[in-house]
Scaffold this motif. Structure first.
Motif, mmCIF file in Angstrom:
data_model
loop_
_atom_site.group_PDB
_atom_site.id
_atom_site.type_symbol
_atom_site.label_atom_id
_atom_site.label_comp_id
_atom_site.label_asym_id
_atom_site.label_seq_id
_atom_site.Cartn_x
_atom_site.Cartn_y
_atom_site.Cartn_z
ATOM 1 N N THR A 125 45.484 34.480 26.445
ATOM 2 C CA THR A 125 46.078 33.479 27.332
ATOM 3 C C THR A 125 45.715 33.837 28.762
ATOM 4 N N ARG A 126 45.514 32.822 29.556
ATOM 5 C CA ARG A 126 45.135 33.006 30.951
ATOM 6 C C ARG A 126 46.371 33.243 31.807
ATOM 7 N N GLY A 127 46.258 34.189 32.738
ATOM 8 C CA GLY A 127 47.340 34.459 33.673
ATOM 9 C C GLY A 127 47.215 33.566 34.894
ATOM 10 N N SER A 128 48.255 33.521 35.691
ATOM 11 C CA SER A 128 48.261 32.700 36.905
ATOM 12 C C SER A 128 47.328 33.276 37.965
ATOM 13 N N ASN A 129 47.086 32.491 39.003
ATOM 14 C CA ASN A 129 46.266 32.971 40.115
ATOM 15 C C ASN A 129 46.907 34.172 40.807
ATOM 16 N N ALA A 130 48.245 34.176 40.884
ATOM 17 C CA ALA A 130 48.950 35.311 41.495
ATOM 18 C C ALA A 130 48.743 36.578 40.674
ATOM 19 N N VAL A 131 48.785 36.461 39.356
ATOM 20 C CA VAL A 131 48.552 37.615 38.484
ATOM 21 C C VAL A 131 47.111 38.095 38.658
ATOM 22 N N ALA A 132 46.165 37.171 38.744
ATOM 23 C CA ALA A 132 44.762 37.544 38.940
ATOM 24 C C ALA A 132 44.584 38.288 40.259
ATOM 25 N N ARG A 133 45.233 37.807 41.310
ATOM 26 C CA ARG A 133 45.150 38.464 42.622
ATOM 27 C C ARG A 133 45.704 39.889 42.544
ATOM 28 N N ASP A 134 46.846 40.057 41.868
ATOM 29 C CA ASP A 134 47.446 41.387 41.728
ATOM 30 C C ASP A 134 46.543 42.320 40.929
ATOM 31 N N ARG A 135 45.975 41.817 39.856
ATOM 32 C CA ARG A 135 45.124 42.664 39.023
ATOM 33 C C ARG A 135 43.814 43.020 39.723
ATOM 34 N N ARG A 136 43.290 42.109 40.530
ATOM 35 C CA ARG A 136 42.089 42.449 41.319
ATOM 36 C C ARG A 136 42.414 43.579 42.286
ATOM 37 N N ALA A 137 43.576 43.491 42.909
ATOM 38 C CA ALA A 137 43.986 44.543 43.856
ATOM 39 C C ALA A 137 44.185 45.874 43.134
ATOM 40 N N GLU A 138 44.688 45.848 41.894
ATOM 41 C CA GLU A 138 44.921 47.083 41.133
ATOM 42 C C GLU A 138 43.626 47.844 40.855
ATOM 43 N N ILE A 139 42.520 47.136 40.835
ATOM 44 C CA ILE A 139 41.237 47.820 40.624
ATOM 45 C C ILE A 139 41.029 48.886 41.698
ATOM 46 N N PHE A 140 41.531 48.642 42.897
ATOM 47 C CA PHE A 140 41.315 49.554 44.020
ATOM 48 C C PHE A 140 42.425 50.592 44.179
ATOM 49 N N HIS A 141 43.275 50.739 43.173
ATOM 50 C CA HIS A 141 44.334 51.757 43.221
ATOM 51 C C HIS A 141 43.817 53.146 42.875
ATOM 52 N N HIS A 142 42.592 53.273 42.486
ATOM 53 C CA HIS A 142 41.984 54.580 42.201
ATOM 54 C C HIS A 142 41.072 54.937 43.383
ATOM 55 N N PRO A 143 41.106 56.184 43.852
ATOM 56 C CA PRO A 143 40.277 56.564 45.009
ATOM 57 C C PRO A 143 38.786 56.260 44.816
ATOM 58 N N LEU A 144 38.282 56.441 43.610
ATOM 59 C CA LEU A 144 36.857 56.212 43.379
ATOM 60 C C LEU A 144 36.486 54.756 43.653
ATOM 61 N N THR A 145 37.257 53.814 43.123
ATOM 62 C CA THR A 145 36.931 52.406 43.308
ATOM 63 C C THR A 145 37.159 51.967 44.752
ATOM 64 N N LEU A 146 38.169 52.512 45.391
ATOM 65 C CA LEU A 146 38.456 52.156 46.778
ATOM 66 C C LEU A 146 37.352 52.629 47.716
#
Length: 160
Positions: A125-146
């Motif tokens: 199931t597809r999540g909302s745009n707000a959920v997508a925005r939050d999950r995109r931001a979570e990608i950068f919660h690791h020092p390597l990705t940031l």
């Protein structure tokens, strides 16, 4: 001749200037993580483990911590170059839970601008745009990705 000499001096002087403070911070962080070349070479980051997860805001008092889910099979994979991430985990409540105490497998992710969840029956199931925005931001919660994102020449750290 004077013009050529002036241009050469300007190029040499420019090459000797130090990086601005914000770029130096990124360079120092990259060096601490193994160096720019090693960070740029990373394609996928995978984090695995077990642990516990609180039942946030569900206890009767803020300092209570009795409602925990035990996590097993936790695996988070981040496609660093493709803006994708997927998290899989099984959580088991160690308290009386309205869905019962059976283990629950959870799969959720982000692929570009699309957030998704995969149910126990395998249906996505597809999540909302707000959920997508939050999950995109979570990608950068690791020092390597940031830091890797900050090394991108197209990165813009200016507000606005």
């Amino acid at each position: 001749m004077k013009r050529t000499l002036f241009v050469m001096l300007a190029v040499i002087a420019g090459a000797c200037t130090s990086a601005p403070p914000e770029q130096q911070l990124v360079n120092d962080a990259a060096a601490a993580l193994g160096g720019r070349d090693r960070l740029i070479a990373v394609k996928t980051l995978t984090i695995e483990g077990d642990g516990s997860n609180g039942n946030l805001l569900q206890d009767m008092t803020p300092d209570a911590s009795g409602q925990l889910f035990l996590l097993s099979g936790y695996k988070r994979s981040i496609d660093v170059t493709g803006a994708r991430a997927r998290t899989e985990q099984t959580r088991t409540p160690n308290f009386a839970y309205f869905q019962g105490n059976a283990p629950q497998q959870q799969i959720q992710g982000i692929d570009g601008d699309v957030a998704y969840n995969i149910g126990a029956n395998g249906t996505a199931t597809r999540g909302s745009n707000a959920v997508a925005r939050d999950r995109r931001a979570e990608i950068f919660h690791h020092p390597l990705t940031l830091i890797r994102a900050a090394l991108d020449p197209a990165a813009n750290c200016r507000p606005g």
